[in-house]
Scaffold this active site. Sequence first.
Site, PDB file in Angstrom:
ATOM      1  N   ASP A  61      13.240  49.385  40.626  1.00 22.24           N
ATOM      2  CA  ASP A  61      13.518  48.067  40.045  1.00 22.24           C
ATOM      3  C   ASP A  61      12.454  47.699  39.010  1.00 22.24           C
ATOM      4  O   ASP A  61      12.660  46.778  38.211  1.00 22.24           O
ATOM      5  CB  ASP A  61      13.498  46.987  41.143  1.00 22.24           C
ATOM      6  CG  ASP A  61      14.895  46.558  41.556  1.00 22.24           C
ATOM      7  OD1 ASP A  61      15.800  46.592  40.707  1.00 22.24           O
ATOM      8  OD2 ASP A  61      15.066  46.173  42.725  1.00 22.24           O
TER       9      ASP A  61
ATOM     10  N   GLN B 246      17.139  44.215  47.597  1.00 22.81           N
ATOM     11  CA  GLN B 246      17.942  43.241  46.851  1.00 22.81           C
ATOM     12  C   GLN B 246      17.354  41.841  47.009  1.00 22.81           C
ATOM     13  O   GLN B 246      17.060  41.389  48.117  1.00 22.81           O
ATOM     14  CB  GLN B 246      19.401  43.283  47.349  1.00 22.81           C
ATOM     15  CG  GLN B 246      20.378  42.463  46.517  1.00 22.81           C
ATOM     16  CD  GLN B 246      20.532  42.941  45.077  1.00 22.81           C
ATOM     17  OE1 GLN B 246      20.385  44.119  44.778  1.00 22.81           O
ATOM     18  NE2 GLN B 246      20.813  42.025  44.173  1.00 22.81           N
TER      19      GLN B 246
ATOM     20  N   LYS C 184      26.113  49.088  43.406  1.00 27.72           N
ATOM     21  CA  LYS C 184      25.035  50.057  43.180  1.00 27.72           C
ATOM     22  C   LYS C 184      25.303  51.344  43.973  1.00 27.72           C
ATOM     23  O   LYS C 184      25.149  52.455  43.467  1.00 27.72           O
ATOM     24  CB  LYS C 184      23.683  49.436  43.569  1.00 27.72           C
ATOM     25  CG  LYS C 184      23.221  48.369  42.580  1.00 27.72           C
ATOM     26  CD  LYS C 184      22.034  47.541  43.062  1.00 27.72           C
ATOM     27  CE  LYS C 184      21.731  46.436  42.057  1.00 27.72           C
ATOM     28  NZ  LYS C 184      20.642  45.542  42.455  1.00 27.72           N
TER      29      LYS C 184
HETATM   30  N1  GUN Z   1      18.683  40.282  42.267  1.00 23.91           N
HETATM   31  C1  GUN Z   1      19.111  39.944  41.027  1.00 23.91           C
HETATM   32  N2  GUN Z   1      18.836  40.918  40.138  1.00 23.91           N
HETATM   33  C2  GUN Z   1      18.217  41.899  40.833  1.00 23.91           C
HETATM   34  C3  GUN Z   1      17.709  43.178  40.464  1.00 23.91           C
HETATM   35  O1  GUN Z   1      17.742  43.604  39.310  1.00 23.91           O
HETATM   36  N3  GUN Z   1      17.157  43.900  41.479  1.00 23.91           N
HETATM   37  C4  GUN Z   1      17.087  43.438  42.743  1.00 23.91           C
HETATM   38  N4  GUN Z   1      16.511  44.218  43.655  1.00 23.91           N
HETATM   39  N5  GUN Z   1      17.556  42.263  43.115  1.00 23.91           N
HETATM   40  C5  GUN Z   1      18.120  41.497  42.158  1.00 23.91           C
END
Ligand code: GUN
Length: 293
Positions: free
Chosen positions: A119, A96, A52
């Site tokens: 998100d 995350q 990311k």
């Molecule tokens: N863990 C697995 N998928 C995601 C996501 O799309 N966003 C976040 N923040 N954590 C995740």
Amino acid sequence: MILLDGKTVSQAVKDTLKEKTKDFRSKGNRAPHLAAVLVGSNGASETYVASKIKNCQEVGFKSSLIRLVENIAEEELIEAIEKLNTDDAIDGILVQLPLPKQINEERIINLIDPRKDVDGFHPVNIGKMVQGLPTFIPATPYGILLILEYYKIETSGKHAVVIGRSNIVGRPISILLSRNSYPGNCTVTVCHSRTKNLKEICLQADIIVAALGIPEFLKADMVKENAVVIDVGITRVADASKKSGFALKGDVDFANVAPKCSYITPVPGGVGLMTIAALLMNTLTACENKFDI
Ligand code: GUN
């Protein structure tokens, strides 16, 4: 069979983002800024967050990685998020998941300022999504919509079967595919671990979204000819032949399912790449919203 190539589509999205960011900055604005919070050192989470951050650089965004120790107290994590909420230089906040056991994930998600919730997990944003209002669509479902759109796949009147009901993927994509818009206007069936006759239901599907997290779960005898198959699974499976010691497996038995499909996403190289592109789209939107564009 046409492969739905996440690499091509995510690159196209990122090229557009790069241009938009350049344009945005040429008007005297600062770069969009994403803050990623990583608690502990879960291998998969480390990889996702690093990717990311790297992608932010690629499109000209600023990013900050906030690393916190695995055994952090909930109050300390709350403090860190509150600081990001009130920091005017931060447009998007991403915590995350999963979080360590001692942390109440729901409490943390609810604490993020909905205007910075790139998100799209905050109940306010989920509510807006359900009502079809402008909001941050969660990254993975958003990525799926972008793939369907890029390949101009017809969705109106189609029967979409979603396997999985998670807050991150299954639930939101089922709502989005039923919207009165494109991509949307599907008749949607949501299936899960208690569904009876799963095979019979899948055999009626024009579009299948497999998002249950069980490697190679969807077999060829569950898929009708010419179906569109979207594989959201990405599980690490031990593989001694790989340098990393693991291989990435989707929820679809790709080798046997692919020949029956009109379109299918591979793993890796499908939905996973789109998730990041979608997150970046949300981050630019968060920044533009702040500057009232
Ligand atoms: N863990 C697995 N998928 C995601 C996501 O799309 N966003 C976040 N923040 N954590 C995740």
